[in-house]
Design a protein around this motif. Structure first.
Motif, PDB file in Angstrom:
ATOM      1  N   ASN A 140      -0.111  -4.647 -15.612  1.00  0.00           N
ATOM      2  CA  ASN A 140       1.198  -5.306 -15.667  1.00  0.00           C
ATOM      3  C   ASN A 140       2.053  -4.789 -14.516  1.00  0.00           C
ATOM      4  OD1 ASN A 140       0.859  -6.916 -18.053  1.00  0.00           O
ATOM      5  ND2 ASN A 140       0.925  -5.006 -19.226  1.00  0.00           N
ATOM      6  N   VAL A 141       2.641  -5.711 -13.763  1.00  0.00           N
ATOM      7  CA  VAL A 141       3.494  -5.294 -12.649  1.00  0.00           C
ATOM      8  C   VAL A 141       4.880  -5.896 -12.836  1.00  0.00           C
ATOM      9  CG1 VAL A 141       1.553  -5.052 -11.057  1.00  0.00           C
ATOM     10  CG2 VAL A 141       2.761  -7.235 -11.186  1.00  0.00           C
ATOM     11  N   ALA A 142       5.905  -5.113 -12.494  1.00  0.00           N
ATOM     12  CA  ALA A 142       7.296  -5.560 -12.526  1.00  0.00           C
ATOM     13  C   ALA A 142       7.833  -5.501 -11.106  1.00  0.00           C
ATOM     14  CB  ALA A 142       8.115  -4.680 -13.454  1.00  0.00           C
ATOM     15  N   LEU A 143       8.384  -6.588 -10.631  1.00  0.00           N
ATOM     16  CA  LEU A 143       8.848  -6.684  -9.258  1.00  0.00           C
ATOM     17  C   LEU A 143      10.362  -6.519  -9.217  1.00  0.00           C
ATOM     18  CD1 LEU A 143       6.580  -9.689  -8.281  1.00  0.00           C
ATOM     19  CD2 LEU A 143       6.164  -7.256  -7.895  1.00  0.00           C
ATOM     20  N   PRO A 144      10.907  -5.834  -8.210  1.00  0.00           N
ATOM     21  CA  PRO A 144      12.327  -5.451  -8.226  1.00  0.00           C
ATOM     22  C   PRO A 144      13.301  -6.590  -7.947  1.00  0.00           C
ATOM     23  CG  PRO A 144      11.262  -4.681  -6.212  1.00  0.00           C
ATOM     24  CD  PRO A 144      10.177  -5.225  -7.078  1.00  0.00           C
ATOM     25  N   VAL A 145      12.974  -7.456  -6.979  1.00  0.00           N
ATOM     26  CA  VAL A 145      13.893  -8.544  -6.606  1.00  0.00           C
ATOM     27  C   VAL A 145      13.074  -9.789  -6.264  1.00  0.00           C
ATOM     28  CG1 VAL A 145      15.689  -6.997  -5.732  1.00  0.00           C
ATOM     29  CG2 VAL A 145      13.904  -7.816  -4.178  1.00  0.00           C
ATOM     30  N   ASN A 146      13.760 -10.928  -6.195  1.00  0.00           N
ATOM     31  CA  ASN A 146      13.086 -12.155  -5.786  1.00  0.00           C
ATOM     32  C   ASN A 146      12.493 -12.009  -4.388  1.00  0.00           C
ATOM     33  OD1 ASN A 146      14.177 -13.082  -8.149  1.00  0.00           O
ATOM     34  ND2 ASN A 146      15.540 -14.579  -7.198  1.00  0.00           N
ATOM     35  N   GLY A 147      11.402 -12.728  -4.130  1.00  0.00           N
ATOM     36  CA  GLY A 147      10.867 -12.721  -2.775  1.00  0.00           C
ATOM     37  C   GLY A 147       9.352 -12.811  -2.720  1.00  0.00           C
ATOM     38  N   TYR A 148       8.843 -12.620  -1.507  1.00  0.00           N
ATOM     39  CA  TYR A 148       7.402 -12.692  -1.266  1.00  0.00           C
ATOM     40  C   TYR A 148       6.781 -11.307  -1.448  1.00  0.00           C
ATOM     41  CZ  TYR A 148       2.984 -12.947   1.283  1.00  0.00           C
ATOM     42  OH  TYR A 148       1.657 -12.861   1.635  1.00  0.00           O
ATOM     43  N   TYR A 149       5.670 -11.273  -2.172  1.00  0.00           N
ATOM     44  CA  TYR A 149       4.934 -10.035  -2.394  1.00  0.00           C
ATOM     45  C   TYR A 149       3.448 -10.273  -2.153  1.00  0.00           C
ATOM     46  CZ  TYR A 149       9.131  -8.314  -4.756  1.00  0.00           C
ATOM     47  OH  TYR A 149      10.424  -7.930  -5.049  1.00  0.00           O
ATOM     48  N   GLU A 150       2.756  -9.196  -1.809  1.00  0.00           N
ATOM     49  CA  GLU A 150       1.307  -9.235  -1.780  1.00  0.00           C
ATOM     50  C   GLU A 150       0.767  -8.267  -2.823  1.00  0.00           C
ATOM     51  OE1 GLU A 150      -0.578  -8.778   1.972  1.00  0.00           O
ATOM     52  OE2 GLU A 150       0.324 -10.610   2.812  1.00  0.00           O
ATOM     53  N   GLY A 187       0.770  -1.232   0.000  1.00  0.00           N
ATOM     54  CA  GLY A 187       0.000   0.000   0.000  1.00  0.00           C
ATOM     55  C   GLY A 187       0.801   1.283   0.000  1.00  0.00           C
ATOM     56  N   SER A 188       2.144   1.206  -0.108  1.00  0.00           N
ATOM     57  CA  SER A 188       2.952   2.441  -0.135  1.00  0.00           C
ATOM     58  C   SER A 188       2.743   3.195  -1.435  1.00  0.00           C
ATOM     59  CB  SER A 188       4.429   2.114   0.067  1.00  0.00           C
ATOM     60  OG  SER A 188       4.655   1.598   1.354  1.00  0.00           O
ATOM     61  N   THR A 189       2.686   2.479  -2.555  1.00  0.00           N
ATOM     62  CA  THR A 189       2.433   3.109  -3.853  1.00  0.00           C
ATOM     63  C   THR A 189       1.365   2.288  -4.583  1.00  0.00           C
ATOM     64  OG1 THR A 189       4.186   1.840  -4.954  1.00  0.00           O
ATOM     65  CG2 THR A 189       4.784   3.992  -4.014  1.00  0.00           C
ATOM     66  N   TRP A 190       0.703   2.961  -5.518  1.00  0.00           N
ATOM     67  CA  TRP A 190      -0.386   2.330  -6.249  1.00  0.00           C
ATOM     68  C   TRP A 190      -0.241   2.606  -7.742  1.00  0.00           C
ATOM     69  CZ3 TRP A 190      -4.032  -0.651  -3.738  1.00  0.00           C
ATOM     70  CH2 TRP A 190      -4.045  -0.569  -2.331  1.00  0.00           C
ATOM     71  N   VAL A 191      -0.639   1.636  -8.552  1.00  0.00           N
ATOM     72  CA  VAL A 191      -0.635   1.775 -10.008  1.00  0.00           C
ATOM     73  C   VAL A 191      -2.060   1.576 -10.504  1.00  0.00           C
ATOM     74  CG1 VAL A 191       0.194   0.795 -12.179  1.00  0.00           C
ATOM     75  CG2 VAL A 191       1.732   0.916 -10.201  1.00  0.00           C
ATOM     76  N   GLN A 192      -2.506   2.476 -11.358  1.00  0.00           N
ATOM     77  CA  GLN A 192      -3.867   2.361 -11.864  1.00  0.00           C
ATOM     78  C   GLN A 192      -3.955   1.271 -12.924  1.00  0.00           C
ATOM     79  OE1 GLN A 192      -5.642   6.066 -13.027  1.00  0.00           O
ATOM     80  NE2 GLN A 192      -7.533   5.115 -13.770  1.00  0.00           N
ATOM     81  N   ALA A 193      -4.944   0.403 -12.778  1.00  0.00           N
ATOM     82  CA  ALA A 193      -5.149  -0.694 -13.719  1.00  0.00           C
ATOM     83  C   ALA A 193      -5.952  -0.227 -14.926  1.00  0.00           C
ATOM     84  CB  ALA A 193      -5.876  -1.842 -13.027  1.00  0.00           C
ATOM     85  N   GLU A 194      -5.810  -0.954 -16.025  1.00  0.00           N
ATOM     86  CA  GLU A 194      -6.681  -0.751 -17.180  1.00  0.00           C
ATOM     87  C   GLU A 194      -8.054  -1.330 -16.838  1.00  0.00           C
ATOM     88  OE1 GLU A 194      -7.101  -2.290 -21.835  1.00  0.00           O
ATOM     89  OE2 GLU A 194      -5.303  -2.739 -20.652  1.00  0.00           O
ATOM     90  N   LEU A 195      -9.095  -0.556 -17.076  1.00  0.00           N
ATOM     91  CA  LEU A 195     -10.442  -0.930 -16.635  1.00  0.00           C
ATOM     92  C   LEU A 195     -11.411  -0.911 -17.804  1.00  0.00           C
ATOM     93  CD1 LEU A 195     -12.454  -1.430 -14.219  1.00  0.00           C
ATOM     94  CD2 LEU A 195     -12.685   1.073 -14.105  1.00  0.00           C
ATOM     95  N   ASP A 196     -12.132  -2.015 -18.004  1.00  0.00           N
ATOM     96  CA  ASP A 196     -13.155  -2.082 -19.045  1.00  0.00           C
ATOM     97  C   ASP A 196     -14.472  -1.505 -18.534  1.00  0.00           C
ATOM     98  OD1 ASP A 196     -11.307  -3.446 -20.587  1.00  0.00           O
ATOM     99  OD2 ASP A 196     -12.149  -5.433 -20.120  1.00  0.00           O
ATOM    100  N   ALA A 197     -15.242  -0.948 -19.442  1.00  0.00           N
ATOM    101  CA  ALA A 197     -16.598  -0.534 -19.106  1.00  0.00           C
ATOM    102  C   ALA A 197     -17.457  -1.778 -18.916  1.00  0.00           C
ATOM    103  CB  ALA A 197     -17.180   0.334 -20.226  1.00  0.00           C
ATOM    104  N   PRO A 198     -18.546  -1.694 -18.156  1.00  0.00           N
ATOM    105  CA  PRO A 198     -19.437  -2.854 -18.045  1.00  0.00           C
ATOM    106  C   PRO A 198     -20.068  -3.159 -19.393  1.00  0.00           C
ATOM    107  CG  PRO A 198     -20.465  -0.906 -17.076  1.00  0.00           C
ATOM    108  CD  PRO A 198     -19.053  -0.519 -17.400  1.00  0.00           C
ATOM    109  N   VAL A 199     -20.268  -4.447 -19.693  1.00  0.00           N
ATOM    110  CA  VAL A 199     -20.867  -4.801 -20.985  1.00  0.00           C
ATOM    111  C   VAL A 199     -22.323  -4.389 -21.039  1.00  0.00           C
ATOM    112  CG1 VAL A 199     -19.267  -6.678 -21.442  1.00  0.00           C
ATOM    113  CG2 VAL A 199     -21.365  -7.159 -20.182  1.00  0.00           C
ATOM    114  N   ASN A 200     -22.942  -4.238 -19.876  1.00  0.00           N
ATOM    115  CA  ASN A 200     -24.302  -3.684 -19.759  1.00  0.00           C
ATOM    116  C   ASN A 200     -24.500  -3.299 -18.303  1.00  0.00           C
ATOM    117  OD1 ASN A 200     -25.015  -7.042 -20.198  1.00  0.00           O
ATOM    118  ND2 ASN A 200     -25.540  -6.101 -18.250  1.00  0.00           N
TER     119      ASN A 200
END
Length: 431
Positions: A384-394, A361-374
């Motif tokens: 798309n997320v790129a992680l800096p080093v090996n390890g555990y992430y949430e 929760g320190s930083t946030w990236v906005q996702a691509e969002l589709d409109a509802p089909v109806n």
């Protein structure tokens, strides 16, 4: 098959008719005076073989209990990967990673029952009564619905009001849903609005009342397991269907075949299954699961564990803003760069944005969002997320709706465990 040779009788049916006799004939188990029961050596061996391992606490098993491991073989026919929470009534949820499809397949739509499905559900003879304060009471077959009204297909989201109850502390009683009591399938039927308008809604109507053909768990034919309704203004909106098809085919038996309501954005309990009757009333409906604290929350914030007077509870209407991560799965091993995806929804509103965090929760990236089909469909998102080093992430997901309401990090506790819309968190290991 039962021991008396009836090859067409399911295990659940045999136990429902005469649990003590079923215990004796199927497993060789008999009851003692405190009704906990015990197993003969041959009966225990039979049951252990069926579940695939030893049963350490077999002496505590109540007479008439059908072990969920093989009861599910009967009640989850046609379903894929669902987790059975209860077999009487049947309730089963879908793991988040199996909800990755934009449109939920019938095999992965959750099951939420309050009673016992009807034994007779022939679509050719099924009728729907519309009465109460109407100008023209009607009795309609499914063929009448198809012939007399516009038939439409819509993707509509249904979510159980108790979805997420398992995470409440102090715990709340009821089915311990985690994340999977939600789905967005394509439903085909006619608009409830069109049917009510043809019946002629009288000026004193306040609420609808819905009645199904499912039976009460007690077996008492005079009792209903559930009968809920809607404010008439909500009932006359454009995206509520009386549905007879699901994803282009007949409804699944556990999802209300042959006829049901689909009320997107409100608690799934409003979407009456095995629909037999719609009554228009001049008061708020007071059927089973409409009074007391059922499907109600306090009208003001309360402290966790607080004792809330019944008069402070209000009927749940729209469901809150929420999102779900469907890929990757919780516990997955992933590469250093990956796509994250899922769905988001918010009652009668639309979703404005979904944000993703991989650093708690320190930083946030906005996702691509589709409109509802109806109107009434969930919205699909990806990032798309790129992680800096090996390890555990949430991976955390947070949706914001068109009224600028955002998912919280902590649970807004209430005594019945409804409306948990905390951010979904998925743990992964990257290398």
């Amino acid at each position: 098959m039962t021991q008396d040779g009836n090859k067409n009788e399911h295990v659940g049916e045999f136990f429902a008719k005469d649990p003590e006799r079923a215990d004796f004939e199927f497993f060789g188990r008999i009851a003692n005076s405190d009704r906990r029961g015990f197993l003969r050596n041959t009966g225990l061996a039979t049951m252990a073989a069926m579940v695939g391992t030893a049963i350490p606490f077999h002496r505590n098993m109540p007479v008439g209990l059908v072990p969920a491991a093989f009861a599910s073989e009967d009640v989850l026919v046609g379903k894929d990967g669902l987790t059975l929470l209860n077999d009487r009534p049947v309730n089963a949820e879908t793991p988040p990673e199996l909800l990755d499809d934009a449109i939920t397949p019938t095999s992965r739509h959750f099951i939420r029952n309050n009673g016992l499905p009807p034994e007779e559900a022939d679509p050719a003879t099924w009728t729907l009564t519309v009465d109460g304060f109407v100008d023209n009471p009607m009795e309609l077959t499914i063929a009448d619905l198809r012939a007399q009204f516009d038939v439409v297909t819509m993707a509509l989201t249904i979510e159980c009001g108790g979805n997420g109850r398992a995470f409440f502390d102090p715990p709340a009683s009821g089915n311990q849903w985690t994340y999977g009591a939600v789905a967005c399938s394509e439903w085909t039927g006619v608009r409830l609005k069109d049917v009510l308008e043809k019946a002629g809604v009288q000026s004193n109507v306040v609420y609808t009342a819905h009645y199904g053909a499912d039976g009460h768990l007690s077996g008492d034919a005079d009792k209903l397991p559930i009968s809920r309704g809607l404010p008439i203004a909500k009932a006359l909106t454009d995206n509520i269907l009386i549905a007879f098809e699901m994803n282009g085919e007949a409804l699944h038996p556990m999802n209300g075949a042959p006829l049901r309501l689909v009320v997107p954005g409100w608690p799934g309990s409003c979407s009456q299954k095995w629909l037999r009757r719609i009554e228009l009333r001049d008061q708020v409906h007071d059927g089973p699961k409409m009074t007391g604290t059922a499907y109600r929350v306090p009208g003001h914030p309360v402290a966790a564990g607080e004792d809330v007077p019944k008069e402070d509870f209000q009927i749940i209407e729209r469901m809150p803003v929420k999102s779900l991560v469907t890929f990757p799965a919780n516990g997955a091993a992933i590469g250093m760069s990956t796509e994250v995806r899922g769905h988001a929804w918010s009652g009668d509103r639309t979703i404005e944005r979904v944000d993703i965090s991989v650093d708690f929760g320190s930083t946030w990236v906005q996702a691509e969002l589709d409109a509802p089909v109806n109107s009434g469909a969930w919205q699909n998102w990806r990032a798309n997320v790129a992680l800096p080093v090996n390890g555990y992430y949430e991976i955390w997901a947070r949706a914001t709706d068109s009224a600028q309401e955002m998912q919280p990090f902590a649970i807004n506790w209430n005594p019945k465990g409804y409306l948990n819309n905390t951010m979904h968190r998925v743990g992964v290991r990257a290398s």
